[in-house]
Design an enzyme around this catalytic site. Structure first.
Site, PDB file in Angstrom:
ATOM      1  CG  ASP A 169      14.932   4.964  44.730  1.00  9.70           C
ATOM      2  OD1 ASP A 169      14.067   5.478  45.450  1.00  9.70           O
ATOM      3  OD2 ASP A 169      14.999   3.735  44.511  1.00  9.70           O
TER       4      ASP A 169
HETATM    5  C1  GLC Z   1      12.559   1.451  45.124  1.00  7.85           C
HETATM    6  C2  GLC Z   1      12.408   2.409  46.277  1.00  7.85           C
HETATM    7  C3  GLC Z   1      13.566   2.388  47.240  1.00  7.85           C
HETATM    8  C4  GLC Z   1      14.232   1.023  47.224  1.00  7.85           C
HETATM    9  C5  GLC Z   1      14.819   0.803  45.861  1.00  7.85           C
HETATM   10  C6  GLC Z   1      15.496  -0.568  45.753  1.00  7.85           C
HETATM   11  O1  GLC Z   1      12.004   2.003  43.973  1.00  7.85           O
HETATM   12  O2  GLC Z   1      12.125   3.759  45.982  1.00  7.85           O
HETATM   13  O3  GLC Z   1      13.054   2.732  48.525  1.00  7.85           O
HETATM   14  O4  GLC Z   1      15.234   0.958  48.220  1.00  7.85           O
HETATM   15  O5  GLC Z   1      13.849   0.934  44.828  1.00  7.85           O
HETATM   16  O6  GLC Z   1      14.528  -1.579  45.852  1.00  7.85           O
END
Ligand code: GLC
Length: 735
Positions: A284
């Site tokens: 993430d």
């Molecule tokens: C965010 C979220 C995740 C998302 C990622 C990319 O912080 O936790 O759900 O897909 O970053 O945007």
């Protein structure tokens, strides 16, 4: 080569598995030619240079991104940069980088792109696998029109705590329903052939148990028994892997002491070993960089974090630059073995092959004009209808009667962008997105009296005057979801899940007028709203209903569409009851009203009674159940019941099957959903419903072993998780 094989084989040619070795051979050949730096580059994900807001096609390409792509230093991008820029960057990757390996572009297309469906929590209330899959197909093709070939969805976090803002993004609190949702969404996003230019790679997130964060506070610590992890939180991810998901995103949090981003038990033993996942894991946002002090403190520095993450099974580093800056040196130092690096690169290349990017690297810039966005808007309108849950309807207040003079109140009555819900990175012009437009489109005689906002002062005089001049009030309540003031979605946990601002004053003012009023909720979580539920004559849970949401909600309120939604989460009376969920253990002292020594709150109705329970939802008609039976038949249990529509209008019931393993080696939940079936009945009609549940679905995990269901079971064929006639069946065996 298990589940991805199927995906790859189906992609590359009809003869299953024949292509997988061919793809593996092509990957072998590429790996043999790649330098260490190029291999690391395939594990790096950086921003595309744009963070979609409005028309991202404007402006020049970001030179930093161009250089990284041409040098093979970034094999994956994030955030939509528009289809033209995507193709320009792809052309550089394919024609100017040394090996011509195509890039992938990921973006959060969670519940829509050019048209928008209700938030996933709302969609889950449709209890409809075909609807879910069909919507994901639409999300996917719309994403491809923006040059996106990979979405960070479906979000599969089972969530039992309404304080957590990301409950808006999930499929509710039940592992079985969330598992069916997972498989449907993966099949919709990826189709039978993700390489056809109309589908995208799915991403199962956030692996795992992000919704169990302590206190419902986002990013917070999770401590779970392995039994609970396996019985509650892992099943949707296993279902998504078995459906062929190409990517998985580990979560930010610490799970039993180890951050998910560097947790070999989750990433290797479970995901690869137990589930057979052969695709790609992606961190993430920046989470590899969060492994160092003062954050998680798993590793002393970013270089060690990079090594620790990839050794634990994290293939791709999203946006922390740990891999980009340190992995080459960590491999040279022998801290990361060459085979570990090659394995991670192989996972990435497999997904790029599965998407057909080596054969067809460019997005079809004419795809958008081939789509019928009006048809998509109609699909979103139906999705909004199906997500609505009617929670109260006294004196047949709904459906609205023709000619009724209605006053619509509240900020959310006429605010299209607030209907889109969390994760809307484009300002999608909706067709009758607002409730006011929807009611008017459905011929309702409605005037709009804003009167109050979600967070501001309430003009009680205006509320009272407007109510007095109308036959019926439709008052809107709920939460804001726009990025600036979001009350649900990422990092929007609330310590008090009552109505925000001074909305309670609106409730009391309307109660004082004595005028009949319909309350419509636009929210992204269960709310603690006992006063509103008591004061209103009808209560419509509309969630954030999407770009045709107001229309879909109006369709249900006017009776053009039936209310068929059923809750997938429990609503508490008070915030302090969270986490609250129907499939809880009974305890040694199950609540008995009036019994001083049974589990309860002295200042809230007992946990034996939610404000609204999982599975609950009203129709405009009523249904009766008769002749309910549960019969063991070999390797399945057959549940049958006669369901009758007692009213004069057609309705659709969601017949639900719950069981309880009465005596087991560990205490088992008071009820667990094990099957459901939608049944449509015209007025007076009776249908015999049959739901088969494999005996294998009645087992559970304990101490790392799958325990088969045995002995006596209680069961219910019911309209929700509280009701139904008690049945029993026996699976034999010693207990
Ligand atoms: C965010 C979220 C995740 C998302 C990622 C990319 O912080 O936790 O759900 O897909 O970053 O945007």
């Amino acid at each position: 080569m298990k589940h991805l094989t199927i995906a790859c084989a189906v992609l590359a040619c009809a003869c299953a598995d024949a292509a997988a070795p061919a793809i593996e051979k092509r990957i072998d050949a590429l790996l043999a030619r790649m330098t260490l730096e190029e291999k690391v580059g395939q594990l790096v994900q950086i921003g595309s240079g744009d963070f979609a807001s409005g028309d991202v096609e404007k402006g020049p390409l970001d030179s930093h991104v161009v250089n990284a792509v041409v040098r093979g230093e970034a094999g994956l991008l994030i955030s939509c940069c528009g289809i033209k820029k995507y193709n320009q960057l792809q052309k550089m990757a394919v024609e100017e980088s040394r090996l011509g390996i195509p890039i992938m572009l990921g973006h959060d297309v969670i519940h829509g792109c050019r048209t928008v469906a209700p938030i996933p929590l709302g969609l889950s209330c449709a209890w409809d696998e075909d609807l879910w899959r069909g919507l994901a197909e639409t999300f996917a093709v719309e994403a491809r029109t923006r040059g996106i070939d990979w979405t960070f969805a479906p979000m599969l976090d089972v969530s039992r705590d309404a304080r957590w803002g990301r409950i808006a993004e999930c499929a509710g609190q039940d592992p079985f329903l969330a598992s069916r949702y997972a498989a449907s969404m993966v099949r919709g996003f990826q189709g039978d052939n993700p390489a056809d230019g109309r589908h995208v790679a799915a991403c199962l997130k956030h692996y795992v148990a992000y919704g169990a964060c302590e206190g419902g506070r986002d990013y917070n610590t999770v401590e779970l028994s392995d039994d609970t992890l396996r019985n509650v939180y892992l099943p949707p991810f296993e279902a998504g892997v078995r459906a062929g998901a190409l990517t998985v995103m580990p979560a930010f949090h610490v799970m039993n002491g180890l951050p998910c981003s560097a947790n070999p038990y989750l990433l290797r033993t479970t995901l690869r070993g137990r589930f057979g996942f052969e695709g790609m894991t992606v961190s993430d946002w920046g989470s590899v960089g969060e492994l160092v002090p003062p954050r998680h403190g798993m590793y002393a520095n970013l270089a060690d974090a990079a090594a620790g993450a990839i050794n634990a099974g994290m293939d791709v580093d999203m946006m922390s630059n740990a891999y980009r800056r340190h992995l080459v040196e960590r491999v040279k130092a022998g801290v990361v073995k060459a085979n570990v690096l090659d394995e991670a690169v192989r996972h990435v290349l497999r997904v790029k092959f599965a998407l057909g990017l080596f054969e067809h690297p460019y997005a079809d810039e004419k795809l958008l004009e081939k789509l019928d966005l009006k048809k998509h808007a109609e699909q979103m309108r139906v999705a909004a209808q199906r997500s609505v849950v009617l929670l109260k309807n006294e004196k047949r207040t709904l459906p609205l009667k023709r000619g009724t003079r209605v006053v619509l109140m509240g900020e959310l009555g006429d605010n299209p962008s607030e209907m889109l819900g969390t994760w809307q990175t484009w300002d999608v012009p909706g067709e009758n997105a607002a409730l006011l437009a929807g009611l008017r489109a459905d011929g309702v005689d409605v005037v709009y009296a804003p009167c109050y906002t979600m967070t501001g002062a309430v003009d009680v005089v205006a509320v009272t005057a407007a109510a007095t001049n109308a036959d019926l009030v439709v008052a809107t309540f709920g939460e804001l979801c726009g990025w600036a003031a979001a009350m649900n979605g990422e990092n929007t946990s609330r310590a008090d899940i009552g109505l925000p601002g001074e909305q309670d004053k609106v409730v009391e003012a309307l109660r004082a007028t004595g005028r009949p009023f319909v309350a419509v909720l636009f929210n992204g979580r269960p709310l603690a709203i006992p006063e509103l539920a008591d004061a209103c004559d009808a209560l419509v849970e509309a969630w954030n209903p999407g770009s045709s949401g107001g229309w879909g909600v109006a369709d249900v309120m006017t009776g053009l569409a039936e209310p068929t939604g059923r809750l997938t989460v429990d609503f508490p009376h008070k915030t302090g009851e969270c986490p609250l969920y129907y499939n809880r253990l009974e305890t040694g002292r199950p609540w008995v009203d009036g019994d001083r020594w049974t589990t309860r709150y002295v200042d809230a109705p007992s946990p034996g009674r939610s404000l609204f329970s999982f599975g609950f939802g009203l129709s405009y008609t009523t249904f009766a159940y008769a002749n309910e039976k549960a019969a063991v038949d070999g390797d399945k249990v057959v549940f049958t019941a006669d369901v009758t529509n007692l009213g004069g209008r057609t309705g659709e019931e969601v017949v639900q099957v719950y069981v309880r393993d009465v005596v087991a080696c560990v205490s088992r939940p008071r009820r667990e959903l094990k099957g459901w079936q939608r049944v449509k009945l015209v007025g007076g009609e009776t249908k015999s419903v049959r739901i088969e549940v494999p005996v294998s679905r009645l087992g559970f995990w304990h101490a790392g072993t799958r325990v088969a269901g045995e002995g006596e079971f209680n069961a219910w064929i019911a309209p929700d998780s509280d009701r139904g006639r008690l049945l029993t069946f026996n699976l034999g065996g010693a207990r």
